[in-house]
Motif scaffolding. Sequence first.
Motif, mmCIF file in Angstrom:
data_model
loop_
_atom_site.group_PDB
_atom_site.id
_atom_site.type_symbol
_atom_site.label_atom_id
_atom_site.label_comp_id
_atom_site.label_asym_id
_atom_site.label_seq_id
_atom_site.Cartn_x
_atom_site.Cartn_y
_atom_site.Cartn_z
ATOM 1 N N VAL A 35 34.470 16.878 24.493
ATOM 2 C CA VAL A 35 35.856 17.332 24.511
ATOM 3 C C VAL A 35 35.847 18.851 24.553
ATOM 4 C CG1 VAL A 35 38.008 17.411 23.194
ATOM 5 C CG2 VAL A 35 36.674 15.310 23.260
ATOM 6 N N ASP A 37 42.891 11.563 27.032
ATOM 7 C CA ASP A 37 41.569 11.921 27.548
ATOM 8 C C ASP A 37 40.866 10.703 28.142
ATOM 9 O OD1 ASP A 37 39.765 13.959 28.113
ATOM 10 O OD2 ASP A 37 38.544 13.549 26.343
ATOM 11 N N ASP A 84 44.439 14.888 29.704
ATOM 12 C CA ASP A 84 44.360 14.927 28.246
ATOM 13 C C ASP A 84 45.387 13.995 27.620
ATOM 14 O OD1 ASP A 84 42.279 16.984 27.836
ATOM 15 O OD2 ASP A 84 43.685 18.256 28.914
#
Length: 259
Positions: free
Chosen positions: A23, A57, A76
């Motif tokens: 991430v 995500d 996202d």
Amino acid sequence: MTSLSALTLPDHTQLPDSDGTFVKNWQEHPQSILLTDSIKLVLEKLHTDGQYCIGQDSGIYWRLTEPPEKGAEAPDWFYVPNVPPTLNGKMRRSYVLWKEYVAPLIVIEFVSGDGSEERNNTPPSQGEGGNVGKFWVYEQAIRVPYYGIYEVAKAQVEVYHLVDNTYQLMQPNERGHYPIAPMGVELGIWQGFYQNAELPWLRWWDAQGNLLLTGEERAEVERQRAETERQKRLLITEKLRTLSLEQLNALGIDPEMLD
């Protein structure tokens, strides 16, 4: 002769659910939770049958490539109306357009770099090594009606609306928000404290400009309301205790009720 199974396109259980990268920043996770938690009641009213899904995500497969993940974008945050939240009793590993056909109504990207990746409009014919720009994919391939680009470092969000197959940059309303008409909400920046961080967070408001609260915020508002009511009752009780027995009887109040 080609068998039927060879012609069957892969579904979410057969496609990769990650490209193996980390991430991009620590704020992404709480920001996604904030968007999802605060919009939940609105979506439950819009979809009384529960037919909607939210991706955080997660991959959206829009073309078949080799390797498969080259044919996916992973916003996202995104919302898809009028689709089941699960498939065959299981959560989706990804969202596969050629299996479900319904495009997300809105996708949101959280900028970690300079924003060039989120605004990349490179078509397949010009992309080196098969790379295609995110902006082009959302606009021309998936055709997402609303595309938001959120930059926490600049405390801003850009929202694009698909008009005549082309993204038009929306202008904010008098509150500085961007109306997402099909959802009946507005999107904008809220400077405040969430998950132990004071930041310009991306948040939802209703069409009247009221901030949509998370479950925790709603519980705190209710706690404060209940405490205010309790304090009012205590104040009234203390005032009544200063009255004489005759005055209490005249008001129809049993003195024992004040204990």
